[in-house]
Design a protein around this motif. Sequence first.
Motif, PDB file in Angstrom:
ATOM      1  N   TYR A 175       0.805  -1.218   0.000  1.00  0.00           N
ATOM      2  CA  TYR A 175       0.000   0.000   0.000  1.00  0.00           C
ATOM      3  C   TYR A 175       0.842   1.273   0.000  1.00  0.00           C
ATOM      4  N   GLY A 176       2.157   1.098   0.045  1.00  0.00           N
ATOM      5  CA  GLY A 176       3.030   2.259  -0.051  1.00  0.00           C
ATOM      6  C   GLY A 176       2.822   3.276   1.054  1.00  0.00           C
ATOM      7  N   GLY A 177       2.400   2.810   2.236  1.00  0.00           N
ATOM      8  CA  GLY A 177       2.178   3.741   3.329  1.00  0.00           C
ATOM      9  C   GLY A 177       0.860   4.482   3.245  1.00  0.00           C
ATOM     10  N   GLU A 178       0.012   4.124   2.297  1.00  0.00           N
ATOM     11  CA  GLU A 178      -1.283   4.797   2.106  1.00  0.00           C
ATOM     12  C   GLU A 178      -2.289   4.287   3.130  1.00  0.00           C
TER      13      GLU A 178
ATOM     14  N   TYR B 175     -18.117   0.952  -3.275  1.00  0.00           N
ATOM     15  CA  TYR B 175     -18.485   2.359  -3.434  1.00  0.00           C
ATOM     16  C   TYR B 175     -19.835   2.562  -4.121  1.00  0.00           C
ATOM     17  N   PHE B 176     -20.227   1.618  -4.963  1.00  0.00           N
ATOM     18  CA  PHE B 176     -21.480   1.769  -5.704  1.00  0.00           C
ATOM     19  C   PHE B 176     -22.197   0.428  -5.798  1.00  0.00           C
ATOM     20  N   ASP B 177     -23.524   0.466  -5.688  1.00  0.00           N
ATOM     21  CA  ASP B 177     -24.305  -0.772  -5.772  1.00  0.00           C
ATOM     22  C   ASP B 177     -24.417  -1.256  -7.217  1.00  0.00           C
ATOM     23  N   LYS B 178     -24.471  -0.313  -8.153  1.00  0.00           N
ATOM     24  CA  LYS B 178     -24.602  -0.673  -9.570  1.00  0.00           C
ATOM     25  C   LYS B 178     -24.104   0.485 -10.430  1.00  0.00           C
ATOM     26  N   THR B 179     -23.999   0.237 -11.725  1.00  0.00           N
ATOM     27  CA  THR B 179     -23.450   1.264 -12.617  1.00  0.00           C
ATOM     28  C   THR B 179     -24.323   2.512 -12.646  1.00  0.00           C
ATOM     29  N   GLU B 180     -25.622   2.366 -12.406  1.00  0.00           N
ATOM     30  CA  GLU B 180     -26.506   3.535 -12.384  1.00  0.00           C
ATOM     31  C   GLU B 180     -26.099   4.507 -11.277  1.00  0.00           C
ATOM     32  N   ASP B 181     -25.659   3.957 -10.150  1.00  0.00           N
ATOM     33  CA  ASP B 181     -25.218   4.817  -9.048  1.00  0.00           C
ATOM     34  C   ASP B 181     -23.952   5.581  -9.419  1.00  0.00           C
ATOM     35  N   LEU B 182     -23.055   4.925 -10.133  1.00  0.00           N
ATOM     36  CA  LEU B 182     -21.849   5.614 -10.592  1.00  0.00           C
ATOM     37  C   LEU B 182     -22.220   6.688 -11.607  1.00  0.00           C
ATOM     38  N   LEU B 183     -23.161   6.381 -12.486  1.00  0.00           N
ATOM     39  CA  LEU B 183     -23.606   7.375 -13.468  1.00  0.00           C
ATOM     40  C   LEU B 183     -24.125   8.622 -12.766  1.00  0.00           C
ATOM     41  N   LEU B 184     -24.955   8.446 -11.744  1.00  0.00           N
ATOM     42  CA  LEU B 184     -25.505   9.589 -11.015  1.00  0.00           C
ATOM     43  C   LEU B 184     -24.413  10.379 -10.306  1.00  0.00           C
ATOM     44  N   ALA B 185     -23.411   9.683  -9.780  1.00  0.00           N
ATOM     45  CA  ALA B 185     -22.310  10.367  -9.105  1.00  0.00           C
ATOM     46  C   ALA B 185     -21.482  11.173 -10.103  1.00  0.00           C
TER      47      ALA B 185
ATOM     48  N   GLU C 191     -10.720   0.432 -16.673  1.00  0.00           N
ATOM     49  CA  GLU C 191     -10.378   1.818 -16.982  1.00  0.00           C
ATOM     50  C   GLU C 191      -9.869   2.539 -15.737  1.00  0.00           C
ATOM     51  N   ALA C 192     -10.448   2.199 -14.587  1.00  0.00           N
ATOM     52  CA  ALA C 192     -10.051   2.835 -13.327  1.00  0.00           C
ATOM     53  C   ALA C 192      -8.785   2.226 -12.733  1.00  0.00           C
ATOM     54  N   LYS C 193      -8.381   1.082 -13.303  1.00  0.00           N
ATOM     55  CA  LYS C 193      -7.187   0.372 -12.828  1.00  0.00           C
ATOM     56  C   LYS C 193      -7.344  -0.094 -11.381  1.00  0.00           C
ATOM     57  N   ILE C 194      -8.519  -0.666 -11.104  1.00  0.00           N
ATOM     58  CA  ILE C 194      -8.754  -1.284  -9.797  1.00  0.00           C
ATOM     59  C   ILE C 194      -9.393  -2.651 -10.030  1.00  0.00           C
ATOM     60  N   ALA C 195      -9.345  -3.507  -9.025  1.00  0.00           N
ATOM     61  CA  ALA C 195      -9.949  -4.835  -9.138  1.00  0.00           C
ATOM     62  C   ALA C 195     -11.474  -4.716  -9.176  1.00  0.00           C
ATOM     63  N   ASP C 196     -12.125  -5.608  -9.922  1.00  0.00           N
ATOM     64  CA  ASP C 196     -13.584  -5.560 -10.075  1.00  0.00           C
ATOM     65  C   ASP C 196     -14.308  -5.544  -8.733  1.00  0.00           C
TER      66      ASP C 196
ATOM     67  N   ASP D  99      -9.341   4.384  -0.036  1.00  0.00           N
ATOM     68  CA  ASP D  99     -10.748   4.402  -0.449  1.00  0.00           C
ATOM     69  C   ASP D  99     -11.054   5.639  -1.292  1.00  0.00           C
ATOM     70  N   ASP D 100     -10.558   6.791  -0.836  1.00  0.00           N
ATOM     71  CA  ASP D 100     -10.790   8.029  -1.584  1.00  0.00           C
ATOM     72  C   ASP D 100     -10.179   7.945  -2.981  1.00  0.00           C
ATOM     73  N   ARG D 101      -8.974   7.384  -3.050  1.00  0.00           N
ATOM     74  CA  ARG D 101      -8.300   7.277  -4.349  1.00  0.00           C
ATOM     75  C   ARG D 101      -9.058   6.357  -5.292  1.00  0.00           C
ATOM     76  N   ARG D 102      -9.484   5.200  -4.795  1.00  0.00           N
ATOM     77  CA  ARG D 102     -10.199   4.253  -5.655  1.00  0.00           C
ATOM     78  C   ARG D 102     -11.531   4.831  -6.133  1.00  0.00           C
ATOM     79  N   ARG D 103     -12.217   5.502  -5.226  1.00  0.00           N
ATOM     80  CA  ARG D 103     -13.495   6.108  -5.629  1.00  0.00           C
ATOM     81  C   ARG D 103     -13.263   7.198  -6.680  1.00  0.00           C
ATOM     82  N   ARG D 104     -12.194   7.975  -6.473  1.00  0.00           N
ATOM     83  CA  ARG D 104     -11.853   9.019  -7.445  1.00  0.00           C
ATOM     84  C   ARG D 104     -11.518   8.406  -8.798  1.00  0.00           C
ATOM     85  N   GLN D 105     -10.789   7.296  -8.785  1.00  0.00           N
ATOM     86  CA  GLN D 105     -10.437   6.625 -10.029  1.00  0.00           C
ATOM     87  C   GLN D 105     -11.685   6.107 -10.742  1.00  0.00           C
ATOM     88  N   LEU D 106     -12.658   5.612  -9.963  1.00  0.00           N
ATOM     89  CA  LEU D 106     -13.906   5.132 -10.570  1.00  0.00           C
ATOM     90  C   LEU D 106     -14.710   6.289 -11.169  1.00  0.00           C
TER      91      LEU D 106
END
Length: 223
Positions: A12-15, A63-73, A52-57, A21-28
């Motif tokens: 985790y490189g000291g993270e 962070y999101f229940d489904k893709t619709e939630d990510l769309l709204l965010a 695309e976000a370079k994170i594991a599925d 969590d903030d970084r992964r959500r930002r990447q998504l």
Amino acid sequence: MSTVSEAAGRAYGGESASDRDDRRRRQLLDAGLRVFGSVGYRAATVRGLCREAKIADRHFYQYFDKTEDLLLAVYAECIARLTDSVSEAMAEVDPDSGLGAVAKQLLEPFFQVVEDPHLARVVWMEVLGVSPRVEQTYLTVMQQFGTLLLGYLRTFAGDVPSGPDMDVDLLATAAIGGISHTAMTWYQNGYVAERRIVVGTIATMLTNIVAPLTNTVSEKRVN
């Protein structure tokens, strides 16, 4: 025990967990804007978004229940960019400016943001017809933005009455409808028209919506 701790530190490189969590959500969110704004919401998959976000599925569902939630965010962030551009312009407006000049000053940064094709596609195309929840969010946001813009411009046009034959909310709907359709068409046409032309045209439309009402008020006061 120390070996496990050292391995975790290297991984985790000291993270911290919170920062991770903030970084992964930002990447998504960033990936969502790129994917929804290019291939479209309906063609998007959790696997593709995570790639695309370079994170594991598996992290998607933290962070999101489904893709619709990510769309709204993603949509909410796009609208925040548009609204902030206008709000920041409001802070710079000369209070002695005329209505037309103010309209141009507010619309210039707005349409500058619209020149992001990913944002434009998400805001004016990808949120349409997804679900009743997304549709209601879109309608509410557009109404709120129209009310904000028109309400502010009215302060530069004097008192504008909401008489028996005029509804301010409907007027705001008409104003934002014109702006939205113009933004969508501009995007779909590849931004062929110069931004200054688009801004000048919509500023004229907004001025023509507000100014005649003010003239009517002035005439009644004179009489």
